[in-house]
Design an enzyme around this catalytic site. Structure first.
Site, PDB file in Angstrom:
ATOM      1  CG  ASP A 143      -3.897   8.157   1.588  1.00 30.19           C
ATOM      2  OD1 ASP A 143      -4.854   8.333   0.780  1.00 30.19           O
ATOM      3  OD2 ASP A 143      -3.115   7.214   1.487  1.00 30.19           O
ATOM      4  CE1 TYR A 188      -2.651  -2.777  -8.925  1.00 19.64           C
ATOM      5  CE2 TYR A 188      -2.281  -5.376  -9.277  1.00 19.64           C
ATOM      6  CZ  TYR A 188      -2.167  -4.158  -8.711  1.00 19.64           C
ATOM      7  OH  TYR A 188      -1.287  -3.901  -7.469  1.00 19.64           O
TER       8      TYR A 188
HETATM    9  P1  NAD Z   1      -4.247   0.459  -0.735  1.00 14.76           P
HETATM   10  O1  NAD Z   1      -5.264   0.641  -1.710  1.00 14.76           O
HETATM   11  O2  NAD Z   1      -4.373  -0.295   0.481  1.00 14.76           O
HETATM   12  O3  NAD Z   1      -3.591   1.835  -0.674  1.00 14.76           O
HETATM   13  C1  NAD Z   1      -3.547   2.958  -1.407  1.00 14.76           C
HETATM   14  C2  NAD Z   1      -3.616   4.199  -0.890  1.00 14.76           C
HETATM   15  O4  NAD Z   1      -3.399   5.212  -1.916  1.00 14.76           O
HETATM   16  C3  NAD Z   1      -4.904   4.593   0.055  1.00 14.76           C
HETATM   17  O5  NAD Z   1      -4.739   4.886   1.333  1.00 14.76           O
HETATM   18  C4  NAD Z   1      -5.535   5.603  -1.008  1.00 14.76           C
HETATM   19  O6  NAD Z   1      -6.258   6.695  -0.117  1.00 14.76           O
HETATM   20  C5  NAD Z   1      -4.361   6.330  -1.889  1.00 14.76           C
HETATM   21  N1  NAD Z   1      -4.527   7.017  -2.577  1.00 14.76           N
HETATM   22  C6  NAD Z   1      -5.621   6.632  -3.703  1.00 14.76           C
HETATM   23  N2  NAD Z   1      -5.498   7.800  -4.582  1.00 14.76           N
HETATM   24  C7  NAD Z   1      -4.845   8.613  -4.258  1.00 14.76           C
HETATM   25  C8  NAD Z   1      -4.289   9.840  -4.869  1.00 14.76           C
HETATM   26  N3  NAD Z   1      -4.943  10.451  -6.067  1.00 14.76           N
HETATM   27  N4  NAD Z   1      -3.324  10.730  -4.330  1.00 14.76           N
HETATM   28  C9  NAD Z   1      -2.932  10.193  -3.254  1.00 14.76           C
HETATM   29  N5  NAD Z   1      -3.041   9.076  -2.542  1.00 14.76           N
HETATM   30  C10 NAD Z   1      -4.217   8.280  -3.191  1.00 14.76           C
HETATM   31  O7  NAD Z   1      -3.103  -0.068  -1.685  1.00 14.76           O
HETATM   32  P2  NAD Z   1      -1.911  -1.045  -1.123  1.00 14.76           P
HETATM   33  O8  NAD Z   1      -2.116  -2.553  -1.031  1.00 14.76           O
HETATM   34  O9  NAD Z   1      -1.324  -0.311  -0.043  1.00 14.76           O
HETATM   35  O10 NAD Z   1      -0.814  -1.004  -2.239  1.00 14.76           O
HETATM   36  C11 NAD Z   1       0.291  -0.107  -2.334  1.00 14.76           C
HETATM   37  C12 NAD Z   1       0.962  -0.311  -3.712  1.00 14.76           C
HETATM   38  O11 NAD Z   1       1.459  -1.637  -3.859  1.00 14.76           O
HETATM   39  C13 NAD Z   1       0.087  -0.144  -4.999  1.00 14.76           C
HETATM   40  O12 NAD Z   1       0.811   0.223  -6.038  1.00 14.76           O
HETATM   41  C14 NAD Z   1      -0.531  -1.813  -5.286  1.00 14.76           C
HETATM   42  O13 NAD Z   1      -0.412  -1.805  -6.621  1.00 14.76           O
HETATM   43  C15 NAD Z   1       0.923  -2.388  -4.829  1.00 14.76           C
HETATM   44  N6  NAD Z   1       0.831  -3.900  -4.627  1.00 14.76           N
HETATM   45  C16 NAD Z   1      -0.216  -4.039  -3.387  1.00 14.76           C
HETATM   46  C17 NAD Z   1      -0.286  -5.577  -3.186  1.00 14.76           C
HETATM   47  C18 NAD Z   1      -1.241  -6.145  -2.076  1.00 14.76           C
HETATM   48  O14 NAD Z   1      -1.219  -7.165  -1.861  1.00 14.76           O
HETATM   49  N7  NAD Z   1      -1.453  -5.101  -1.234  1.00 14.76           N
HETATM   50  C19 NAD Z   1       0.243  -6.595  -4.274  1.00 14.76           C
HETATM   51  C20 NAD Z   1       1.082  -6.165  -5.351  1.00 14.76           C
HETATM   52  C21 NAD Z   1       1.203  -4.602  -5.294  1.00 14.76           C
END
Ligand code: NAD
Length: 313
Positions: free
Chosen positions: A35, A140
């Site tokens: 991360d 998004y």
């Molecule tokens: P989140 O925002 O909680 O976590 C994302 C993580 O990515 C964070 O820890 C952040 O520090 C890290 N990150 C950001 N930029 C980065 C970079 N340049 N390099 C490396 N790491 C980086 O998101 P989440 O809820 O865990 O979602 C994960 C995936 O699931 C995403 O693709 C999101 O679109 C998808 N998603 C999530 C949900 C939901 O309800 N949480 C629903 C649909 C889809």
């Protein structure tokens, strides 16, 4: 043979629980968390890694002899509306970096999540089919729709083994959500326990597809473990568990906390929610690779409250 796994975005809402479960299944040393921010707790190898830095990714892949990548880094719906340029850059170029490494056979298998945000206001709202009108109206959603097309393209053209799920809103109690439109369904539990009152940013009757994190993590690992020939959709699979409104989840919470009060003050997020489906038809995921969910609204609410109560006491 033991495969080595890299989770990118491992400190996020999904990545943190996914990493834990993968470590239980495959062994802590075989799952590398990464991360751009520090992990809350260290339960195995961790690397600071910016997914937009392709050279750095290659170094980590070589160092650990990585075969499978779970790409969880992204900017979520609400935050992305405030930073459209960087959201596009992160959400699309992260995927292209990983897909191109897979094309060069430096990675064996890729998981990348799409979202119900890839649908739009002209999509049928109830039991949204796998194949339907998709006209996302948020940056998004557009990035997720684009990602789906890239996944399918890399599979068709270069044979890349990429697998994907359109997650609904995910509800978890251990890691806070990262700036999405469905975050209310997590915040509501914290506020119910802390103050007995929650002001919801969506209207009482906004029905959205949701899923408990345990089910989402299982689905993610199951689709990656399924034999290649069972994965017949290489854009992204519809996935569904529960659909409910803010008023329905409030009623469920009231069974345990009878004094709980919810009020409604819809803001700009209402428009995003209104452009998304209310429920999802996920027959293809169930037929192709045997997906089934475990948690309904009742069992999820019970489990979240039990765990939050323990965590906060
Ligand atoms: P989140 O925002 O909680 O976590 C994302 C993580 O990515 C964070 O820890 C952040 O520090 C890290 N990150 C950001 N930029 C980065 C970079 N340049 N390099 C490396 N790491 C980086 O998101 P989440 O809820 O865990 O979602 C994960 C995936 O699931 C995403 O693709 C999101 O679109 C998808 N998603 C999530 C949900 C939901 O309800 N949480 C629903 C649909 C889809």
């Amino acid at each position: 043979m033991t495969y080595k796994i890299l989770v990118i975005g491992a400190c996020g809402q999904i990545g943190s629980e996914l990493t834990q479960k993968l470590r239980i299944i495959y062994g802590a040393d075989n799952v590398i968390a990464s991360d751009i921010k520090a992990p809350k707790e260290v339960s195995g190898p961790f690397e600071y890694l910016d997914v937009l830095d392709k050279e750095q990714i290659e170094v980590v892949i070589k160092k650990y002899d990585i075969s499978d990548v779970y790409l969880m880094a992204a900017m979520l719906s609400v935050t992305a509306e405030n930073f459209p340029d960087s959201a596009w850059d992160l959400n699309v170029n992260s995927l292209l970096n990983i897909l191109s490494l897979a094309k060069q056979k430096k990675i064996r298998k890729v998981f990348w999540p799409s979202s119900i945000a890839a649908f739009g206001k002209n999509t049928p709202k109830e039991l949204t089919p796998q194949y339907t009108v998709m006209e996302p109206s948020t940056v998004y959603g557009i990035s997720k729709q684009t990602g789906e097309r890239w996944c399918e393209y890399f599979h068709e053209r270069y044979g890349v083994d990429v697998r994907s799920i359109r997650y609904p809103g995910l509800i978890s109690w251990s890691t806070p959500p990262g700036g999405g439109t469905t975050d209310y369904a997590v915040d509501i539990f914290y506020k119910a326990l802390e103050s007995g009152h929650y002001e919801c940013f969506l209207s009482a009757d906004t029905k959205m597809p949701m899923m408990y994190m345990e089910d989402a993590v299982d689905a993610t690992i199951n689709i990656m473990e399924a034999p290649k020939e069972k994965i017949k959709i290489r854009s992204s699979y519809n996935l569904s568990a529960i659909s409910f409104t803010p008023s329905e989840i409030a009623n469920e919470i009231r069974k345990y906390l009878p004094e709980f009060v919810i009020s409604y003050l819809p803001d700009f997020r209402q428009k995003i929610a209104d452009s998304w489906p209310s429920s999802i038809d996920d027959d293809r995921a169930r037929e192709d690779w045997g997906w089934s969910h475990k948690f309904n609204l009742e069992s999820m609410t019970r489990d979240v409250l039990k765990n939050l109560d323990k965590k906060c006491s």
